[in-house]
Write a protein that holds these residues in place. Sequence first.
Motif, mmCIF file in Angstrom:
data_model
loop_
_atom_site.group_PDB
_atom_site.id
_atom_site.type_symbol
_atom_site.label_atom_id
_atom_site.label_comp_id
_atom_site.label_asym_id
_atom_site.label_seq_id
_atom_site.Cartn_x
_atom_site.Cartn_y
_atom_site.Cartn_z
ATOM 1 N N LEU B 313 0.943 -1.238 0.115
ATOM 2 C CA LEU B 313 -0.431 0.019 -0.181
ATOM 3 C C LEU B 313 0.674 1.422 -0.075
ATOM 4 O O LEU B 313 0.025 1.782 -0.366
ATOM 5 N N ARG B 320 0.401 1.270 -3.688
ATOM 6 C CA ARG B 320 -1.658 1.817 -4.468
ATOM 7 C C ARG B 320 -1.454 2.931 -3.636
ATOM 8 O O ARG B 320 -2.551 3.797 -4.845
ATOM 9 N N ILE B 321 -1.505 3.019 -2.844
ATOM 10 C CA ILE B 321 -2.146 4.184 -2.245
ATOM 11 C C ILE B 321 -1.452 5.160 -2.541
ATOM 12 O O ILE B 321 -1.875 6.451 -2.783
ATOM 13 N N ARG B 324 -2.231 6.175 -6.012
ATOM 14 C CA ARG B 324 -2.861 6.803 -5.960
ATOM 15 C C ARG B 324 -3.750 8.224 -5.923
ATOM 16 O O ARG B 324 -3.378 9.373 -6.652
ATOM 17 N N ALA B 366 -9.917 7.839 -0.143
ATOM 18 C CA ALA B 366 -8.978 6.836 -0.897
ATOM 19 C C ALA B 366 -8.736 5.943 -0.615
ATOM 20 O O ALA B 366 -8.628 5.273 -0.941
ATOM 21 N N SER B 369 -11.280 3.819 0.554
ATOM 22 C CA SER B 369 -11.403 2.822 -0.880
ATOM 23 C C SER B 369 -10.512 1.794 -0.929
ATOM 24 O O SER B 369 -10.868 0.588 -1.567
ATOM 25 N N GLU B 370 -9.034 2.038 -1.556
ATOM 26 C CA GLU B 370 -8.023 1.114 -1.395
ATOM 27 C C GLU B 370 -8.522 0.153 -0.615
ATOM 28 O O GLU B 370 -7.476 -1.163 -0.834
ATOM 29 N N LYS B 373 -10.627 -2.130 -1.792
ATOM 30 C CA LYS B 373 -10.290 -3.681 -2.533
ATOM 31 C C LYS B 373 -9.385 -4.256 -1.736
ATOM 32 O O LYS B 373 -9.789 -5.805 -2.012
#
Lengths: 493, 457
Positions: B313, B320-321, B324, B366, B369-370, B373
């Motif tokens: 992350l 990912r984070i 984004r 956000a 939300s990650e 997922k």
Amino acid sequence: MSDNGGSRRRSGRNGGLPAGLALLLALSAGAAGQSQERFRRSQPNPDPLPELGLPAVETHRLSNGLRLAVVRRDSLPLLSLQLLILAGEAQSPPDRPGTATLTARMITQGTELISAEDVQNRIEALGAELTVATRLDYTLFGLNVLDDQFERALTLLAPLFQQPAFPKRDLDAVKRTLRYTLLERNQDPAVLAKRQLLHLLFPNHPYRNGLFADDALRAVEREHVQAFYDAYYRPNNAVLVLCGAIGLSTATGRVSQHLNTWAPKDLPPPPLAPVLPEPVPRVCLVDLPQSRDATLAIGAVVGPAGAPDALPLEILSQVLGGTPTSRLFMELRETKGYAFYAFSELELYRSCGLFLIRARVQPEFSGASIRSILAEVERAVTEPLPSYEIEQAKSRLIGNVPLRFEAFDRLALRVAEIHAFNLNEADWSRPYESIMLVNAEAVHAAALKTPLRTPVVVIVGDKSVVLDHLQDFKTVEVYNVKGVFQYNVTRGG
Amino acid sequence: MKETLNTVIEERRAPWLLRARRWAWGLVLLAAPTLPARSAPARFDFPVTTYQLRNGLQVLLTEDHSLPLVSVVVAYRVGSSREDVGRSGCAYLLQKLMFQGSQNIGPLQHIAHIGRVGGDFNATTSEDLTFFYQTVPANQLPLVLWLESDRMRLLDIRTEAVERVRAGLIEEIIERRTSEPYWDSNILFDQSLFPDFSYSHPVIGTEEDVLSLSLDEIAGFYADFYAPNNALLCLSGDFQPMRARELIARYFETLPPGRDIPPPPVGGSRERGGLSQTVRNFLAPTPGFHLGFRIPGPGSREFAILTVLDYILMRGETSRIRKRILHKERLALELIGGVERRRDRAAFRFFAVANNDVMVERCQNAILSELGKIKTAFIGQDELLRAKAMLRMDMVRRVSTSLDRALYLCESVLLQPGFGGFAADLDAYLSVTPSEIIGVANRYLKDTDALGLNIQK
């Protein structure tokens, strides 16, 4: 919010020993010292000095001129790769400082087929660390990678150096990022002081703009980056150093496979080193409003890396201000209480070097600090250094040799520098002997040859505070924070 | 360490490395005096010998004869978590006092001795541990052991030295407070994540507490915690084991042990339930927020799994984070976070600053939300391999010099229950599976358990 802070048994007031008894116990150590073992009272002798077995550096030149140097170290599953391009900020066009730095950063932004994001993805997929550093005389790309990822690392790196794309959109993004970095860096008074010192010591010399301002980047466009790359990013102008669990033959095979297609090219003729002006002592104040401290950079130009005087001057620097127990620190901080720190250091470049004294002092002691520093310099240059100080400095340098070479990337960097500056092989293979051979006469002779007694003094501070404390100096040149000359303050006498 | 300015500009494209050590703390006392021998699943490892002196001092020896260097670390099981309410900053003050002279070493002479032989030194204090360390030429091992043994039990605690250190510490606290605009909010959020006083006050202490520390209290803290039976001595590098043991016995064996210190209570709040607070901070240049979850502590399987998730992350620019929020949607100006450990507890936390309150809210959404997922879909193989490659590299880098290795061993032995050596440690992370990640994320990263702190201008 605390829920159980008072419930536990603690030392001091809230638990543990009664305070008075604890103090008595702690202080009674002194009384107990009457009966302590004798060996505790004095510094023990060292064991015999061990051999410094620096690993051998094996070299090979590929058919396209790329020099490969391999230092085998099997103690970790790690490889440090350092690719050195023999062009740095000194090679940036005089009207476009920052070109070397931007070119280096653009190399990592990919090719026509590999986007900048792909490069980042692939570096992280390797678990690797890619660093880029642009210095005055060279640019260094460093990649630390696990040894089983070496092949993939070469696959990633090779096209970056051979087919960079330099897309304008990425260049703009890199310029933007770099500009923020420079803006932040150039708020640091120590950087401002060093930048001004380079400006004043090296007029009409490529080193003048070594620390350039953020607005310099506006003048650099894609075609300038491309031209810089075309001129200097050639295998015959590069050295690749590998340090880790790999031998020369394996390294040669793998590197050849990926970089043999990198085309060599005639290099631009090296510019004649401009003649530097006769040193004139100057005192310059860079106005940094609301600065709480005064930051000093005092410097003089000395010989280049590899010059015979380099090691004697390093020892002089150690004695003068190499450590927190050296003369400058002891005098300015411990004895007089003027300074937060005061150090000296020797920076050696390809065509000359810089003997630099740097200090951060209380503004009201700016003038007194400069006087003290200049007095210490005068004493160190004109009076031969006592042998015990020289021996201490040598002992420190000798002891520090293996520390400097322990991390793979630092070891690889040193090997790269030896190649970049065409240094004497003995600097690598016999470091102890080189240091041991320096004596007091050599240090004194080298010191007398330097212009250290006529240095350029730069002060960065709030002029509304600092100027009042520089009244001893006949002329003080005042500059603004961008380094632009404003006016002279001249006092009678 | 001297700063150098000859680097014109330096870029480093592996920012996770910079944060790796920052999030790495916690403490559990080692019950067994020796490390259990386990087969090494990874191909790289290094042998460690352990033993204990009669006075309780634990010793770790790990040889590496690549270069004639030796690193010596003395780790005391004490940090800010051992301070009493109203007495914060005592451990950090003592760290500095340890350089102000002991029975046979004058003020600042420790530094001078190490400097004269070309060595490096430093010291650190965390919530749980205090480290003193130095690397010197191998033939100077007697010097370092002489120096370290002298300040263990024989520190010179006098008013003049204490006042000098106290003045410097107060200056440092003021400097940190004024130069770090989110400092106060960070402490406030620590109090949410780790509600008891031990872990919710700053290591550096507060101005009022440091000013009120008496000489008696400082001496008492020293007498209790800076003793051989509360310490671990680690030698790493080029030494002969027999000679090292002889020197260690000479300098440390006769030091008297301190009183038995009860281990700190195990636990800390495990309570669930989200909590959201808002503070106004006029010093903050932009609004921001803290967001976090309490997670199981070091040594647990869950901790290893969540550490791997941290790499997926938050480590690296393609995680990912970070990808984004910072690169794709550009919601935040700055974002840091990941797993943060204490002795027996840990947290998964985030901190971000954004241009305005709207962006703050979008940024929080956000992140959640990650996390959502992660709870509903398996991590792809490539992504997991990337995370593990970065983690493996970080681990190898953590043991890449003699000093790194000694620090790693001290931290691991003192803070990680069941530590079984480097290879086993690494294997615990490399064996994490996608299904474990889904399971743990669903258990510990629930939206309803999120703790939040919004910072408004």
